[in-house]
Scaffold this motif. Structure first.
Motif, mmCIF file in Angstrom:
data_model
loop_
_atom_site.group_PDB
_atom_site.id
_atom_site.type_symbol
_atom_site.label_atom_id
_atom_site.label_comp_id
_atom_site.label_asym_id
_atom_site.label_seq_id
_atom_site.Cartn_x
_atom_site.Cartn_y
_atom_site.Cartn_z
ATOM 1 N N SER A 140 0.808 -1.222 0.000
ATOM 2 C CA SER A 140 0.000 0.000 0.000
ATOM 3 C C SER A 140 0.840 1.270 0.000
ATOM 4 C CB SER A 140 -0.959 -0.005 1.187
ATOM 5 O OG SER A 140 -0.241 -0.176 2.382
ATOM 6 N N GLY A 141 1.933 1.305 0.755
ATOM 7 C CA GLY A 141 2.789 2.487 0.771
ATOM 8 C C GLY A 141 2.055 3.729 1.253
ATOM 9 N N LEU A 142 2.246 4.828 0.529
ATOM 10 C CA LEU A 142 1.682 6.125 0.908
ATOM 11 C C LEU A 142 0.168 6.056 1.092
ATOM 12 C CD1 LEU A 142 2.178 9.241 1.258
ATOM 13 C CD2 LEU A 142 1.940 9.429 -1.226
ATOM 14 N N ALA A 143 -0.493 5.148 0.371
ATOM 15 C CA ALA A 143 -1.952 5.054 0.464
ATOM 16 C C ALA A 143 -2.402 4.663 1.868
ATOM 17 C CB ALA A 143 -2.484 4.048 -0.555
ATOM 18 N N ALA A 144 -1.523 4.003 2.628
ATOM 19 C CA ALA A 144 -1.879 3.674 4.005
ATOM 20 C C ALA A 144 -2.093 4.932 4.828
ATOM 21 C CB ALA A 144 -0.774 2.816 4.648
ATOM 22 N N VAL A 145 -1.453 6.011 4.422
ATOM 23 C CA VAL A 145 -1.584 7.285 5.141
ATOM 24 C C VAL A 145 -2.665 8.161 4.512
ATOM 25 C CG1 VAL A 145 -0.369 9.390 5.816
ATOM 26 C CG2 VAL A 145 0.828 7.180 5.825
ATOM 27 N N THR A 146 -2.638 8.287 3.177
ATOM 28 C CA THR A 146 -3.557 9.228 2.511
ATOM 29 C C THR A 146 -4.920 8.615 2.215
ATOM 30 O OG1 THR A 146 -2.877 8.586 0.283
ATOM 31 C CG2 THR A 146 -1.582 10.326 1.368
ATOM 32 N N LYS A 147 -5.003 7.284 2.220
ATOM 33 C CA LYS A 147 -6.242 6.550 1.874
ATOM 34 C C LYS A 147 -6.667 6.800 0.427
ATOM 35 C CE LYS A 147 -6.337 5.491 6.251
ATOM 36 N NZ LYS A 147 -5.562 4.305 6.634
ATOM 37 N N GLN A 148 -5.743 7.253 -0.412
ATOM 38 C CA GLN A 148 -6.081 7.523 -1.809
ATOM 39 C C GLN A 148 -5.613 6.355 -2.690
ATOM 40 O OE1 GLN A 148 -7.893 9.909 -2.733
ATOM 41 N NE2 GLN A 148 -7.789 11.340 -1.013
ATOM 42 N N PRO A 149 -6.504 5.828 -3.522
ATOM 43 C CA PRO A 149 -6.106 4.700 -4.362
ATOM 44 C C PRO A 149 -4.921 5.031 -5.276
ATOM 45 C CG PRO A 149 -8.318 5.491 -4.942
ATOM 46 C CD PRO A 149 -7.927 6.173 -3.671
ATOM 47 N N TYR A 150 -4.799 6.309 -5.686
ATOM 48 C CA TYR A 150 -3.688 6.651 -6.574
ATOM 49 C C TYR A 150 -2.341 6.713 -5.851
ATOM 50 C CZ TYR A 150 -4.959 11.364 -4.892
ATOM 51 O OH TYR A 150 -5.276 12.444 -4.116
ATOM 52 N N ASP A 151 -2.343 6.504 -4.537
ATOM 53 C CA ASP A 151 -1.079 6.475 -3.802
ATOM 54 C C ASP A 151 -0.623 5.052 -3.471
ATOM 55 O OD1 ASP A 151 -0.546 9.206 -3.784
ATOM 56 O OD2 ASP A 151 -1.787 9.552 -2.008
ATOM 57 N N GLY A 202 13.828 -5.206 -15.014
ATOM 58 C CA GLY A 202 12.861 -5.860 -14.127
ATOM 59 C C GLY A 202 11.643 -5.042 -13.748
ATOM 60 N N VAL A 203 11.573 -3.796 -14.228
ATOM 61 C CA VAL A 203 10.453 -2.942 -13.826
ATOM 62 C C VAL A 203 9.147 -3.485 -14.393
ATOM 63 C CG1 VAL A 203 9.459 -0.630 -14.066
ATOM 64 C CG2 VAL A 203 11.918 -0.900 -13.652
ATOM 65 N N ASN A 204 8.130 -3.550 -13.557
ATOM 66 C CA ASN A 204 6.819 -4.007 -14.019
ATOM 67 C C ASN A 204 6.024 -2.807 -14.523
ATOM 68 O OD1 ASN A 204 4.112 -4.764 -14.289
ATOM 69 N ND2 ASN A 204 4.332 -6.380 -12.743
ATOM 70 N N PRO A 205 5.884 -2.674 -15.850
ATOM 71 C CA PRO A 205 5.251 -1.458 -16.385
ATOM 72 C C PRO A 205 3.771 -1.368 -16.057
ATOM 73 C CG PRO A 205 5.643 -3.044 -18.136
ATOM 74 C CD PRO A 205 6.251 -3.627 -16.893
ATOM 75 N N ASN A 206 3.182 -2.483 -15.628
ATOM 76 C CA ASN A 206 1.744 -2.482 -15.342
ATOM 77 C C ASN A 206 1.432 -2.317 -13.862
ATOM 78 O OD1 ASN A 206 1.061 -2.919 -18.104
ATOM 79 N ND2 ASN A 206 1.674 -5.061 -17.843
ATOM 80 N N SER A 207 2.449 -2.070 -13.083
ATOM 81 C CA SER A 207 2.213 -1.861 -11.658
ATOM 82 C C SER A 207 1.351 -0.617 -11.470
ATOM 83 C CB SER A 207 3.561 -1.677 -10.951
ATOM 84 O OG SER A 207 3.366 -1.583 -9.567
ATOM 85 N N PRO A 208 0.288 -0.714 -10.660
ATOM 86 C CA PRO A 208 -0.608 0.445 -10.510
ATOM 87 C C PRO A 208 0.135 1.680 -10.001
ATOM 88 C CG PRO A 208 -1.524 -1.503 -9.446
ATOM 89 C CD PRO A 208 -0.147 -1.862 -9.860
ATOM 90 N N ASN A 209 -0.185 2.814 -10.572
ATOM 91 C CA ASN A 209 0.370 4.104 -10.142
ATOM 92 C C ASN A 209 1.882 4.199 -10.315
ATOM 93 O OD1 ASN A 209 -2.265 4.771 -9.163
ATOM 94 N ND2 ASN A 209 -1.808 3.566 -7.347
ATOM 95 N N ILE A 210 2.456 3.388 -11.172
ATOM 96 C CA ILE A 210 3.898 3.484 -11.432
ATOM 97 C C ILE A 210 4.213 4.898 -11.938
ATOM 98 C CG2 ILE A 210 3.651 2.561 -13.769
ATOM 99 C CD1 ILE A 210 6.398 1.251 -13.425
#
Lengths: 265, 377
Positions: B276-287, B324-332
């Motif tokens: 989740s990363g930043l989204a754990a703090v902001t609660k925004q799906p784009y984070d 190795g970068v996953n280009p389809n990772s959400p919000n990359i």
């Protein structure tokens, strides 16, 4: 513009002396009565066509001239040398740059210290990015901290814009674009050249009058104008990775000249 | 607020007493010894020494108005940083996971062990140049060092202690009572003051003596004070800076950004289904999937890498960024795609370019910082 950086250094070094001598100046050189002046604030407003720009939308609410739909996840840009032209030919230039980060509303408004004399103005001009003199490697600490530098091997200096998001490509898949603008590197048989890529614009229909009240100049950027007039921009061709592509950089220079409108409020 | 009122009352008391004694010059009053007497300690303001390249910058130092650096506050913060009584069973201190010899990081360990030997869930971050940062932790959950320092004590996977217990343990130690009184006179020993002291110490952890620092400072006109980059390291910096090879600069800056990060939060494309990363703090799906872009300083002391410590070596890190970068990772971050060029092809680095780049990254390591006795107990 660069002079303000230099004068900051000078003030830092000789602060006490400068303030002393300015007192002397007042005593010895009485200034002729100045035209009454007002404070101006500069505010940036963001649109895509007729829509108010929004960040990180889950859908793709915007459409470029080629009909490609897109959204925006980042917009940062730099405007310098904003100058107000009086009818009598006098120019009021704000000696500072305006670095706007669309994710930070506190960066939308600036309050230049320079006062604007009352009177009639024929128009407003600005430089998008930095001109060659101001686009000097590393001299603006706040821009350095924001990773706003333009790579040395592309000519150095600073970015002028970063506009990023996702579009639906020709195979109907989501793909990223990253419209980053700065110095244009040209490599051909005669070698490598670095072409200054800022542009200076006198904004059409920007005449105004300054009365006896402070005022705001609202600059509105329509990001769709980067992608048309005169040439339609194709995200499939120029998506990400356009920084080293000379033609893409110069096309932004050509297309960008009508991105701003301005009105006095 | 409560502290302030108490403090004001004490100040009034002091004024009252001194006014009284001032009038009775002939009959000086002997001070009566007591345990709760207000003290007249005045902490000594501390002026932070910055490396030349840093001092040339106007980048603001994040020092809260209510917690200025003082000699006594920093000394107390250092003592607390190495204090195991901050944990439930007096087994671990801050330094257990933030070891000064490893640039205040837990080298070689993806997840540090808590007070009862249980592993955490995120890689301990190294600590340096934090005075320039305004968000802390991988997911940006703290807005100041004071706020950050509040978290590990009570965390169930870290120190597992209550702040009440910590305060009681320290209040019962006369040497601490003395040190607190020197640094924060007439303030109660509690979580507020303890975290203020810890934050003061952490703000002094400045790392800026590396080959690139010395070389780039010279570009700004400062005298060369130490070794500059080798030919290999310089080639590596070219790879780093080249938008068609490393393109590291969009996230990590370059020769003009001594932090080697813009302190932004980004998804670098590690996973198809990211943490989740930043989204754990902001609660925004784009984070979702966005983590703090770490500084590149002191990498030789801070393996493994990434928020979950998944890469043991810098070679693995570089291989990830090249192929190795996953280009389809959400919000990359779209900045991950500059190197793919207009035609969408992946630009691989040659093995020479990779080894040069790694040499440059390692050159951002600061031996003086990890051996600095001022940071040790």
């Amino acid at each position: 513009m660069k002079t303000i950086f230099k004068s900051m250094l000078i003030i830092a070094a000789f602060g006490a002396v400068t303030s002393l001598s300015s007192c002397d100046d007042e005593d010895e050189d009485p200034i002729t009565p100045a035209t009454p002046s007002q404070s101006a604030s500069i505010r940036f407003n963001h649109m895509s066509g007729n829509d108010t720009l929004m960040l990180n939308t889950t859908n793709k609410p915007y459409t470029n001239a080629l009909g490609q739909v897109y959204n925006v996840s980042k917009l940062r840009y730099l405007v310098s040398n904003v100058t107000l032209h009086q009818l009598n030919g006098e120019e009021i230039e704000f000696d500072e740059y305006f670095f706007v980060d669309f994710s930070k509303p506190e960066t939308f408004t600036f309050n230049p210290s320079k006062l604007v004399p009352q009177g009639v103005y024929s128009g407003i001009s600005y430089t998008f990015g930095f001109n060659e003199e101001d686009n000097t490697d590393g001299i603006y600490p706040d821009l350095n901290a924001a990773n706003w530098n333009w790579p040395g091997m592309l000519g150095g200096g600073y970015h002028f814009m970063q506009l990023e998001g996702e579009f639906v490509d020709s195979t109907n898949s989501d793909r990223f674009f990253a419209t980053h603008m700065g110095t244009a590197r040209k490599i051909d048989s005669s070698g490598t050249a670095y072409v200054a890529n800022h542009f200076d614009v006198l904004i059409p229909n920007s005449s105004f009058t300054v009365g006896n009240v402070d005022f705001e100049l609202e600059f509105t950027i329509d990001i769709n104008e980067w992608y048309t007039n005169p040439v339609n921009w194709d995200f499939n061709v120029y998506g990400p990775g356009i920084m080293p592509i000379y033609d893409a950089q110069r096309l932004l220079n050509t297309n960008g000249r009508d991105v701003f409108t301005v009105r006095k409020k | 607020m409560k502290h302030l009122k108490k403090y004001q009352i004490i100040v009034l008391l002091i004024f009252g007493v001194s006014a009284f004694t001032a009038c009775s010059d002939d009959d000086p009053i002997e001070p009566i010894p007591c345990s709760n007497c207000p003290t007249n300690n005045t902490p000594t303001p501390y002026s932070l020494k910055l490396p030349p390249l840093f001092s040339s910058s106007t980048t603001p130092l994040n020092i809260p108005a209510d917690n200025p650096l003082t000699v006594e506050g920093i000394a107390l913060g250092k003592r607390l940083f190495y204090e195991k009584r901050l944990s439930i069973n007096n087994s671990i201190s801050c330094s257990s996971c933030h070891n000064p010899a490893n640039s205040f990081n837990d080298k070689g360990v993806a997840f540090s062990l808590g007070a009862q030997g249980q592993p955490g869930i995120i890689n301990a971050m190294p600590l340096f140049n934090l005075i320039y940062a305004d968000k802390f932790n991988w997911n940006g959950s703290a807005n100041s060092l004071e706020e950050q320092a509040l978290m590990p004590v009570a965390h169930p996977l870290e120190m597992m202690e209550t702040w009440k217990n910590v305060a009681q343990k320290l209040q019962g130690d006369p040497t601490y009572v003395k040190d607190f009184d020197k640094a924060f006179p007439n303030e109660p020993i509690d979580s507020v003051i303890i975290t203020k002291a810890l934050a003061q110490f952490e703000r002094t952890l400045i790392s800026g003596n590396t080959h690139p620092d010395n070389e780039f400072a010279a570009d700004f006109g400062f005298p060369v004070t130490g070794a500059i980059m080798t030919a290999e390291e310089r080639r590596g910096f070219e790879v780093f800076d080249d938008p068609e090879r490393g393109d590291c600069g969009h996230c990590h800056g370059g020769k003009f950004n001594f932090n080697w990060t813009d302190y932004s939060f980004r998804n670098n494309g590690l996973d198809a289904i990211p943490d989740s990363g930043l989204a754990a703090v902001t609660k925004q799906p784009y984070d979702i999937g966005k983590f703090k872009v770490p500084s590149l300083r002191n990498l030789i002391y801070t393996s493994p890498y990434m928020h979950d410590g998944r890469f043991a070596t810098l070679e693995e890190v570089i291989n990830f960024y090249t192929t190795g970068v996953n280009p389809n990772s959400p919000n990359i971050s779209p900045d991950m795609f500059h190197r793919t060029g207009a035609n969408g092809h992946i630009i691989n680095l040659t093995s020479q370019e990779k080894s040069d780049l790694i040499a440059f990254l390692k050159a951002l390591s600061d031996e003086e910082f990890v051996t600095n006795p001022a940071f040790r107990p």
